[in-house]
Scaffold this motif. Structure first.
Motif, PDB file in Angstrom:
ATOM      1  N   ALA A  71      12.440  -8.141   1.377  1.00 47.03           N
ATOM      2  CA  ALA A  71      11.144  -8.799   1.495  1.00 47.03           C
ATOM      3  C   ALA A  71      11.071  -9.634   2.771  1.00 47.03           C
ATOM      4  CB  ALA A  71      10.887  -9.681   0.271  1.00 47.03           C
ATOM      5  N   ALA A  72      12.177 -10.302   3.111  1.00 40.35           N
ATOM      6  CA  ALA A  72      12.208 -11.100   4.340  1.00 40.35           C
ATOM      7  C   ALA A  72      12.058 -10.213   5.573  1.00 40.35           C
ATOM      8  CB  ALA A  72      13.506 -11.895   4.416  1.00 40.35           C
ATOM      9  N   ALA A  73      12.616  -9.017   5.509  1.00 40.59           N
ATOM     10  CA  ALA A  73      12.538  -8.103   6.647  1.00 40.59           C
ATOM     11  C   ALA A  73      11.206  -7.367   6.707  1.00 40.59           C
ATOM     12  CB  ALA A  73      13.687  -7.090   6.578  1.00 40.59           C
ATOM     13  N   THR A  74      10.505  -7.305   5.579  1.00 34.82           N
ATOM     14  CA  THR A  74       9.261  -6.534   5.512  1.00 34.82           C
ATOM     15  C   THR A  74       8.089  -7.287   6.131  1.00 34.82           C
ATOM     16  OG1 THR A  74      10.020  -5.395   3.535  1.00 34.82           O
ATOM     17  CG2 THR A  74       7.666  -5.367   3.934  1.00 34.82           C
ATOM     18  N   GLY A  75       7.965  -8.552   5.814  1.00 30.29           N
ATOM     19  CA  GLY A  75       6.846  -9.319   6.357  1.00 30.29           C
ATOM     20  C   GLY A  75       6.589 -10.564   5.543  1.00 30.29           C
ATOM     21  N   GLN A  76       5.797 -11.453   6.119  1.00 34.82           N
ATOM     22  CA  GLN A  76       5.546 -12.752   5.510  1.00 34.82           C
ATOM     23  C   GLN A  76       4.852 -12.636   4.148  1.00 34.82           C
ATOM     24  OE1 GLN A  76       6.643 -15.699   6.883  1.00 34.82           O
ATOM     25  NE2 GLN A  76       6.057 -16.616   4.937  1.00 34.82           N
ATOM     26  N   GLY A  77       3.892 -11.744   4.021  1.00 35.83           N
ATOM     27  CA  GLY A  77       3.156 -11.614   2.765  1.00 35.83           C
ATOM     28  C   GLY A  77       4.043 -11.197   1.604  1.00 35.83           C
ATOM     29  N   TYR A  78       4.869 -10.186   1.831  1.00 31.39           N
ATOM     30  CA  TYR A  78       5.765  -9.706   0.770  1.00 31.39           C
ATOM     31  C   TYR A  78       6.853 -10.732   0.473  1.00 31.39           C
ATOM     32  CZ  TYR A  78       8.470  -6.399  -2.017  1.00 31.39           C
ATOM     33  OH  TYR A  78       9.137  -5.783  -3.041  1.00 31.39           O
ATOM     34  N   PHE A  79       7.330 -11.407   1.515  1.00 37.31           N
ATOM     35  CA  PHE A  79       8.338 -12.443   1.338  1.00 37.31           C
ATOM     36  C   PHE A  79       7.781 -13.596   0.494  1.00 37.31           C
ATOM     37  CE2 PHE A  79      10.639 -16.240   2.960  1.00 37.31           C
ATOM     38  CZ  PHE A  79      11.901 -15.898   2.513  1.00 37.31           C
ATOM     39  N   ASP A  80       6.537 -13.982   0.770  1.00 35.47           N
ATOM     40  CA  ASP A  80       5.904 -15.043  -0.016  1.00 35.47           C
ATOM     41  C   ASP A  80       5.755 -14.632  -1.478  1.00 35.47           C
ATOM     42  OD1 ASP A  80       5.735 -16.689   2.190  1.00 35.47           O
ATOM     43  OD2 ASP A  80       3.644 -16.160   2.643  1.00 35.47           O
ATOM     44  N   LEU A  81       5.438 -13.357  -1.720  1.00 33.82           N
ATOM     45  CA  LEU A  81       5.316 -12.865  -3.098  1.00 33.82           C
ATOM     46  C   LEU A  81       6.645 -12.958  -3.835  1.00 33.82           C
ATOM     47  CD1 LEU A  81       3.795 -11.374  -5.404  1.00 33.82           C
ATOM     48  CD2 LEU A  81       4.560  -9.240  -4.331  1.00 33.82           C
ATOM     49  N   VAL A  82       7.718 -12.495  -3.210  1.00 34.11           N
ATOM     50  CA  VAL A  82       9.036 -12.539  -3.842  1.00 34.11           C
ATOM     51  C   VAL A  82       9.467 -13.985  -4.066  1.00 34.11           C
ATOM     52  CG1 VAL A  82      11.478 -11.955  -3.553  1.00 34.11           C
ATOM     53  CG2 VAL A  82       9.719 -10.279  -2.974  1.00 34.11           C
ATOM     54  N   ASN A  83       9.229 -14.850  -3.108  1.00 34.96           N
ATOM     55  CA  ASN A  83       9.554 -16.262  -3.284  1.00 34.96           C
ATOM     56  C   ASN A  83       8.748 -16.876  -4.425  1.00 34.96           C
ATOM     57  OD1 ASN A  83      11.629 -16.726  -1.509  1.00 34.96           O
ATOM     58  ND2 ASN A  83      10.283 -17.286   0.189  1.00 34.96           N
ATOM     59  N   TRP A  84       7.483 -16.488  -4.548  1.00 35.23           N
ATOM     60  CA  TRP A  84       6.667 -16.993  -5.651  1.00 35.23           C
ATOM     61  C   TRP A  84       7.241 -16.530  -6.989  1.00 35.23           C
ATOM     62  CZ3 TRP A  84       3.910 -14.551  -9.515  1.00 35.23           C
ATOM     63  CH2 TRP A  84       3.138 -15.398 -10.315  1.00 35.23           C
TER      64      TRP A  84
END
Length: 132
Positions: free
Chosen positions: A49-62
């Motif tokens: 998710a961190a490598a994919t992009g900010q939006g997906y990373f934010d989703l996983v962090n949420w």
């Protein structure tokens, strides 16, 4: 030809033995090993998710920030630390030490207590860094 397995004695199983700390920690060590497999998938998911992009990373962090996500992460932290300490216990045995029943029981109890204390310490430090 007669069935020769009918005359063999049955091996005792968990229902026969009284659970002792060494046996229980051995079972838990195996379970935490399996749990680490699935927990590592979560770590990989987070890295992807961190490598994919900010939006997906934010989703996983949420997702990981929800109460269920935090419980899963707490369990993963405990499993990681418990398995590591159990591995150190096995290493001591590999060196030929700690086979006395009293010592092995103390080592088993220490494994559980230390893993709980270290998990609490890791989470306290993590929360302090996050709030700090």
């Amino acid at each position: 030809m007669a069935n020769v397995t009918q005359n063999r004695p049955l091996s005792p199983h968990l229902q026969i033995y009284k659970p002792i700390p060494t046996m229980v920690m051995s079972i838990v060590h195996r379970i935490t090993g399996g749990a680490l497999y699935f927990g590592t998938v979560l770590v990989a998911w987070w890295l992807i998710a961190a490598a994919t992009g900010q939006g997906y990373f934010d989703l996983v962090n949420w997702i990981m920030g929800t109460i269920i996500g935090r419980i899963v992460l707490l369990g993963y932290t405990w499993a990681l630390l418990h398995h590591m300490i159990g591995g150190l216990r096995h290493f001591v045995w590999d060196l030929g030490h700690g086979f006395d029943p009293a010592v092995s029981t103390k080592m088993a109890k220490f494994t559980l207590i230390a893993s709980i204390c270290l998990t609490a310490l890791v989470w306290i430090i993590g929360i302090a860094i996050r709030l700090g």
